[in-house]
Design a protein around this motif. Structure first.
Motif, short mmCIF file in Angstrom:
data_model
loop_
_atom_site.label_atom_id
_atom_site.label_comp_id
_atom_site.label_asym_id
_atom_site.label_seq_id
_atom_site.Cartn_x
_atom_site.Cartn_y
_atom_site.Cartn_z
N LEU A 32 0.82 -1.21 0.00
CA LEU A 32 0.00 0.00 0.00
C LEU A 32 0.85 1.27 0.00
O LEU A 32 0.55 2.23 -0.70
CB LEU A 32 -0.93 0.01 1.22
CG LEU A 32 -2.12 -0.94 1.17
CD1 LEU A 32 -2.92 -0.83 2.47
CD2 LEU A 32 -3.03 -0.65 -0.02
N LYS A 33 1.93 1.27 0.77
CA LYS A 33 2.74 2.47 0.92
C LYS A 33 3.80 2.61 -0.17
O LYS A 33 4.21 3.73 -0.50
CB LYS A 33 3.41 2.48 2.29
CG LYS A 33 2.43 2.50 3.46
CD LYS A 33 3.17 2.43 4.79
CE LYS A 33 2.19 2.41 5.96
NZ LYS A 33 2.90 2.28 7.26
N GLU A 34 4.26 1.48 -0.72
CA GLU A 34 5.35 1.51 -1.71
C GLU A 34 5.02 0.65 -2.93
O GLU A 34 5.80 -0.23 -3.31
CB GLU A 34 6.64 1.03 -1.06
CG GLU A 34 7.04 1.80 0.19
CD GLU A 34 8.06 1.07 1.03
OE1 GLU A 34 9.23 1.49 1.03
OE2 GLU A 34 7.69 0.06 1.67
N PRO A 35 3.87 0.88 -3.58
CA PRO A 35 3.47 0.01 -4.69
C PRO A 35 4.45 0.02 -5.86
O PRO A 35 4.67 -1.02 -6.50
CB PRO A 35 2.10 0.57 -5.09
CG PRO A 35 2.09 1.97 -4.59
CD PRO A 35 2.89 1.96 -3.34
N ALA A 36 5.05 1.18 -6.18
CA ALA A 36 5.98 1.24 -7.31
C ALA A 36 7.20 0.35 -7.05
O ALA A 36 7.68 -0.35 -7.96
CB ALA A 36 6.41 2.68 -7.56
N SER A 37 7.68 0.34 -5.82
CA SER A 37 8.84 -0.49 -5.48
C SER A 37 8.47 -1.98 -5.52
O SER A 37 9.28 -2.81 -5.94
CB SER A 37 9.36 -0.12 -4.09
OG SER A 37 9.85 1.20 -4.07
#
Length: 309
Positions: free
Chosen positions: A68-73
């Motif tokens: 949720l907080k770091e979807p691109a990573s």
């Protein structure tokens, strides 16, 4: 070190729970099998891991990144293969892979060699200049696997990669998974082809109605069937009536029919097993065989599913 950590994961569609407090840790460099009946929550769990769905509760991290907080990573760390193959018309196999390499911003100079290496990995080098829409289903599945690898992800999420494949194509897919393990990739596979899954996987997780009902190595899952043994009952005739009869008997967890005989997941002791045989014979069936069979992954699956209320 865990490549994936799932804690108390919950997903609700309307009033229906797709996942109910699902917990799972996936060790880096291992191959995990995720199995369960249709509607058990497998694809939902994978879609959340792939950042395609947002959970309604709980937390998921992939390669150390929060979905949720770091979807691109997370998306950079995974290769996701859904249970259907999508492709733009008019692309050759090399063009298909180079397109995705460009999407992942792989430098243009590196793309030709990367494409050759990936096609060799999935044994499609001879099809490099073939149009994708003319490839067989098995070849398309392997090409989709290569596409998942263009950015060298640490974690592969494969939803029914062998669905609809013939035996030869499934064998080729198994070999690709073995290669991925040798490359120290973490692989999560959802499949209904249980014997082949048992051959590929280090660990098996069984989902039922959104809950984890069994987890461990293949040996642990097949050996621990929660006190349930599998019986084979072979009769001369009236099998449909026998199946109906068995469904009404005590200690029966599950009944599955094959031509001429029944497979029973039985939770009773030896005395109850003897009584069941007497009841069958008193019911008028001629019994050719009544025996306990050695458990396998399919037996474990049948034994532990259907027990969650």
């Amino acid at each position: 070190m865990n490549a994936v950590e799932i804690n108390n994961l919950t997903k609700i569609y309307g009033t229906n729970y797709a996942l109910r407090g699902f917990n799972l840790d996936i060790e880096a460099g291992k191959v995990y099998g995720l199995i369960g009946p249709n509607g058990a929550g497998k694809t939902t769990a994978m879609s959340i891991m792939a950042t395609l769905l947002a959970p309604d509760g709980g937390a998921v991290s992939v390669a150390g990144f929060d979905v949720l907080k770091e979807p691109a990573s997370v998306r950079r760390a995974i290769g996701y293969m859904p249970d259907f193959f999508g492709v733009y018309d008019g692309l050759k196999a090399t063009e298909y892979l180079e397109f995705y390499a460009a999407a992942y911003r792989i430098p243009a100079k590196q793309r030709p060699q990367l494409t050759r290496d990936l096609l060799e990995l999935v044994n499609l080098s001879e099809k490099a200049d073939c149009y994708v829409d003319l490839l067989s289903r098995g070849m398309k599945q392997r090409l989709a696997m290569a596409r998942c690898l263009v950015h060298d992800p640490a974690v592969l999420i494969l939803d029914e990669p062998a669905s609809g494949l013939d035996p030869r194509a499934r064998a080729e897919m198994k070999e690709v998974v073995r290669q991925l393990k040798r490359m120290n990739k973490t692989v999560l596979i959802s499949s209904h082809i249980l014997p082949e899954l048992a051959e590929m996987c280090d660990n098996i997780t069984i989902l039922e109605q959104g809950r984890l009902v069994a987890n461990g190595t293949v040996e642990e899952v097949t050996a621990s069937r929660q006190g349930v043994r599998v019986l084979k009952v072979d009769v001369t005739d009236r099998l449909p009536e026998l199946l109906d009869f068995l469904h009404e008997q005590p200690n029966i967890v599950n009944v599955d029919g094959d031509p001429g005989w029944a497979r029973i997941s039985f939770a009773g002791d030896k005395a109850a097993q003897g009584k069941l045989l007497r009841d069958i014979m008193e019911g008028g069936w001629t019994v050719l065989e009544f025996a306990e069979v050695k458990g396998n992954l399919e037996d474990a699956f049948m034994a532990v599913t259907g027990e969650v209320g």
